[in-house]
Write a protein that holds these residues in place. Structure first.
Motif, PDB file in Angstrom:
ATOM      1  N   ARG A   1      58.456  24.262   0.646  1.00  0.00           N
ATOM      2  CA  ARG A   1      58.313  25.554  -0.004  1.00  0.00           C
ATOM      3  C   ARG A   1      56.849  25.792  -0.351  1.00  0.00           C
ATOM      4  NH1 ARG A   1      61.484  29.199  -2.754  1.00  0.00           N
ATOM      5  NH2 ARG A   1      60.463  30.328  -4.453  1.00  0.00           N
ATOM      6  N   SER A   2      56.390  27.036  -0.044  1.00  0.00           N
ATOM      7  CA  SER A   2      55.039  27.432  -0.405  1.00  0.00           C
ATOM      8  C   SER A   2      55.066  28.911  -0.765  1.00  0.00           C
ATOM      9  CB  SER A   2      54.070  27.175   0.759  1.00  0.00           C
ATOM     10  OG  SER A   2      54.404  27.987   1.872  1.00  0.00           O
ATOM     11  N   ALA A   3      53.896  29.427  -1.101  1.00  0.00           N
ATOM     12  CA  ALA A   3      53.819  30.846  -1.457  1.00  0.00           C
ATOM     13  C   ALA A   3      54.056  31.731  -0.237  1.00  0.00           C
ATOM     14  CB  ALA A   3      52.453  31.162  -2.078  1.00  0.00           C
ATOM     15  N   ARG A   4      53.801  31.227   0.978  1.00  0.00           N
ATOM     16  CA  ARG A   4      53.963  32.026   2.186  1.00  0.00           C
ATOM     17  C   ARG A   4      55.297  31.772   2.871  1.00  0.00           C
ATOM     18  NH1 ARG A   4      53.264  31.753   7.414  1.00  0.00           N
ATOM     19  NH2 ARG A   4      52.707  29.553   7.323  1.00  0.00           N
TER      20      ARG A   4
ATOM     21  N   GLN B   1      56.111  35.097   4.582  1.00  0.00           N
ATOM     22  CA  GLN B   1      55.491  36.168   3.812  1.00  0.00           C
ATOM     23  C   GLN B   1      53.969  36.012   3.781  1.00  0.00           C
ATOM     24  OE1 GLN B   1      58.731  37.091   0.426  1.00  0.00           O
ATOM     25  NE2 GLN B   1      57.703  35.152   0.188  1.00  0.00           N
TER      26      GLN B   1
ATOM     27  N   ARG C   1      55.585  41.675  -3.478  1.00  0.00           N
ATOM     28  CA  ARG C   1      56.514  40.667  -4.009  1.00  0.00           C
ATOM     29  C   ARG C   1      55.690  39.527  -4.601  1.00  0.00           C
ATOM     30  NH1 ARG C   1      60.707  36.464  -1.193  1.00  0.00           N
ATOM     31  NH2 ARG C   1      61.975  36.149  -3.070  1.00  0.00           N
ATOM     32  N   SER C   2      55.984  39.251  -5.860  1.00  0.00           N
ATOM     33  CA  SER C   2      55.240  38.219  -6.599  1.00  0.00           C
ATOM     34  C   SER C   2      53.743  38.491  -6.509  1.00  0.00           C
ATOM     35  CB  SER C   2      55.566  36.829  -6.060  1.00  0.00           C
ATOM     36  OG  SER C   2      56.957  36.553  -6.149  1.00  0.00           O
TER      37      SER C   2
ATOM     38  N   SER D   1      59.134  30.194   2.320  1.00  0.00           N
ATOM     39  CA  SER D   1      60.046  29.757   1.265  1.00  0.00           C
ATOM     40  C   SER D   1      61.474  29.854   1.757  1.00  0.00           C
ATOM     41  CB  SER D   1      59.858  30.621   0.008  1.00  0.00           C
ATOM     42  OG  SER D   1      60.168  31.974   0.296  1.00  0.00           O
TER      43      SER D   1
ATOM     44  N   ARG E   1      52.084  39.762  -4.104  1.00  0.00           N
ATOM     45  CA  ARG E   1      51.535  39.715  -2.751  1.00  0.00           C
ATOM     46  C   ARG E   1      51.926  40.993  -2.007  1.00  0.00           C
ATOM     47  NH1 ARG E   1      50.223  35.487   0.887  1.00  0.00           N
ATOM     48  NH2 ARG E   1      50.815  33.988  -0.721  1.00  0.00           N
TER      49      ARG E   1
END
Length: 583
Positions: free
Chosen positions: A86-89, A100, A221-222, A91, A224
């Motif tokens: 899992r990462s910010a891009r 993302q 989103r979040s 998930s 971004r």
């Protein structure tokens, strides 16, 4: 002893978690051939830099309170599996794997697993091409095939951007949707089309509203900024108010198929099928005596179908019934072409008419007889042309003695004191006067002494119906009398009250043809004396000469007063050879 046991127990408690972690790590990067039992979800194509996601189909089977039971992996070469970090891009959220946005390194094969079930998907990240230009014919960069939407002509339809609800469910606020048609912005659209939030409303569909529509969805989103692009192909179909019952276009009620025994016969049928939404229950077929050709025991019948054209969803289909070696028994069968869809049915019977066979033998015989008769008549005409012309003249020709006031039939022009003069006096004059009954004028014989030669010559020529010019080498050299007669004849010929006849007694050299003779030779035919073969009265010389002279009827054709004279002037067919010495 107690202290040793305590130390060993402490060491076990310390190493046990490490051992468990090592075993679990080995299980997570395993060599289990998951693809052998993997349900294929197809391919997910996404543009580089755009947001994308894929859902696992087993989410409904999992206990949603324990979502960790469903796991996403990335499949590596050699059947290796690696859990998604899992990462910010990238998930994983419950049943969803999100990019993302997606980058080129994300291309590969992914799998979701729930207990003993696996589902795999191929993710392909397409590099973004050059940005779309403002040209009305520009092409938008789309990774996936556009969806299909049909709108009835003159009708309305609400078109929704694909996947915008998915974005709205996870966005920080309401996504922004922008619609394009052939790169046109919404502010350039007419009142027939307008954007209503994420939807596009078509109030009145026309032909040029067809084409590719592109919607861009932008959201956050979040914190971004994300976006993706989707496409829809909008196609116009026939209006819903039009009849939707299929029809048979051919054969018409008046159409008759011409058939011939022993030949292959093709019966053509075309049917029109109006557009129906998701119409899968349509058909066009031939039936022979109520049965389809494939149901018949005979293999001489076969059918082939094809689509001719399609416009606004309406289709024209063609069905061809082939009958091999058409026989007399096939004429009595019933051939029907039928079309159907879920709205109705129509059938039409094909009318057959046997083609009449041409009587080739009779035609060939008739043509052969006609050809033979034509050749025979042509040959007879070539052989007996002169005789036929003389016969026609004797029956239907006009005797010029009753239409003019001329005194003589023939005036003789020849070179004096020459061989031609002997031919004229001994042969030509005697036959014309004694055997053929013509009145002949010879200047030296018929002129009175003491007269003027020029005046009397012109007078005799003017009182004659024909001027016979006997040509020989001495014609133009024997003084001016012959030339005077020739000039008078040429003037009479030009005036239309005298005809010239050229009789060539002997061949002449080119320099012996004076100007008047050359003019006459071009305009007139020449009757040639061929010596001994021409002496018989039945020769071609005398026949051709008679055709140029006035008409004389057979004996008895005139009245009683002239009958005896006419009989005495005609010659019998068995004429004796001419004696040039007789005078």
């Amino acid at each position: 002893m107690g202290k040793r046991i305590a130390c060993i127990w402490s060491l076990v408690n310390f190493l046990a978690p490490l051992l468990v972690a090592t075993v679990m790590g080995n299980l997570h990067t395993s060599t289990v051939p998951a693809e052998a039992r993997c349900q294929d979800l197809g391919e997910l194509r996404v543009l580089e830099g755009e947001a994308s996601w894929v859902r696992c189909p087993f989410w409904g089977l999992a206990n949603r309170s324990s979502s960790h039971a469903l796991t996403w992996y990335r499949l590596l070469p050699g059947h290796l599996e690696r859990p998604i970090k899992r990462s910010a891009r990238v998930s994983t959220e419950r049943d969803c794997l999100r990019f993302q946005p997606a980058v080129a390194e994300d291309s590969g094969r992914y799998a979701c697993r729930l207990r003993n079930r696996s589902a795999c998907v191929n993710v392909t990240v397409v590099s973004r091409p050059q940005e779309a230009s403002e040209d009305p014919k520009c092409h938008w960069p789309l990774a996936a095939e556009p969806g299909q939407v049909v709108v009835p002509l003159e009708g309305d339809r609400v078109v929704e951007c694909p996947d915008w609800r998915e974005a709205a469910a996870v966005a920080d606020d309401a996504p922004a949707v922008i619609w394009y048609h052939a790169c046109e912005q919404p502010n350039r659209w007419t009142s027939d089309r307008e954007q209503d939030g994420a939807r596009l409303r078509v109030h009145y569909m026309v032909d040029h509203y067809q084409g590719l529509y592109v919607c861009q969805v932008r959201y956050r989103r979040s914190g971004r900024a994300l976006h993706f692009t989707r496409g829809l192909n909008v196609t116009a179909v026939s209006a819903s108010s039009l009849p939707k019952v299929p029809s048979v276009l051919q054969p018409t009620r008046e159409h008759v198929f011409s058939v011939k025994r022993g030949r292959d016969v093709r019966l053509l049928c075309t049917g029109h099928f109006p557009y129906l939404d998701q119409d899968l229950e349509w058909d066009i077929w031939w039936s022979v005596d109520g049965n389809r050709p494939e149901e018949l025991a005979e293999h001489r019948f076969s059918v082939s179908n094809r689509r001719l054209h399609s416009r606004y969803g309406d289709r024209t289909e063609e069905s061809v019934l082939l009958i091999r070696n058409f026989g007399s028994e096939d004429l009595g069968k019933t051939y029907n072409c039928s079309v159907s869809n879920r709205k109705g049915f129509q059938t039409r019977r094909a009318q057959l008419e046997e083609e009449a066979s041409l009587p080739w033998s009779e035609l060939a015989s008739g043509l052969a007889v006609t050809l033979v008769l034509s050749l025979l008549v042509s040959a007879l005409y070539r052989v007996f042309r002169l005789e036929l012309l003389l016969l026609y003249r004797s029956r239907f020709g006009t005797d010029e003695r009753y239409t003019d006031n001329k005194e003589f039939d023939v005036y003789m022009s020849y070179a004096r004191k020459s061989e031609e003069e002997q031919f004229v006096l001994r042969t030509l004059r005697r036959v014309l006067e004694n055997d053929l009954g013509y009145t002949v004028c010879i200047f030296d014989r018929d002129s009175l002494p003491g007269g003027t030669i020029t005046d009397e010559t012109l007078s005799f020529v003017a009182r004659s119906r024909r001027l016979v010019v006997v040509l020989g080498p001495g014609y133009a050299r024997q003084g001016s009398q012959a030339l005077l007669e020739l000039k008078a004849g040429m003037d009479g010929l030009a005036g239309g009250h005298l005809r010239l006849v050229l009789v060539q007694y002997k061949r002449m050299r080119r320099q012996e043809w004076v100007r008047e003779l050359r003019r006459a030779r071009v305009a007139l035919a020449t009757v040639r004396w061929r010596g001994e073969p021409s002496r018989e009265l039945t020769s071609r010389f005398w026949k051709k000469l008679r055709l140029e002279l006035p008409v004389r009827r057979p004996p008895g054709a005139l009245g009683d007063e002239e009958g005896g004279q006419g009989a005495g002037l005609m010659t019998t067919p068995n004429q004796t050879p001419l004696n040039p010495e007789a005078s």
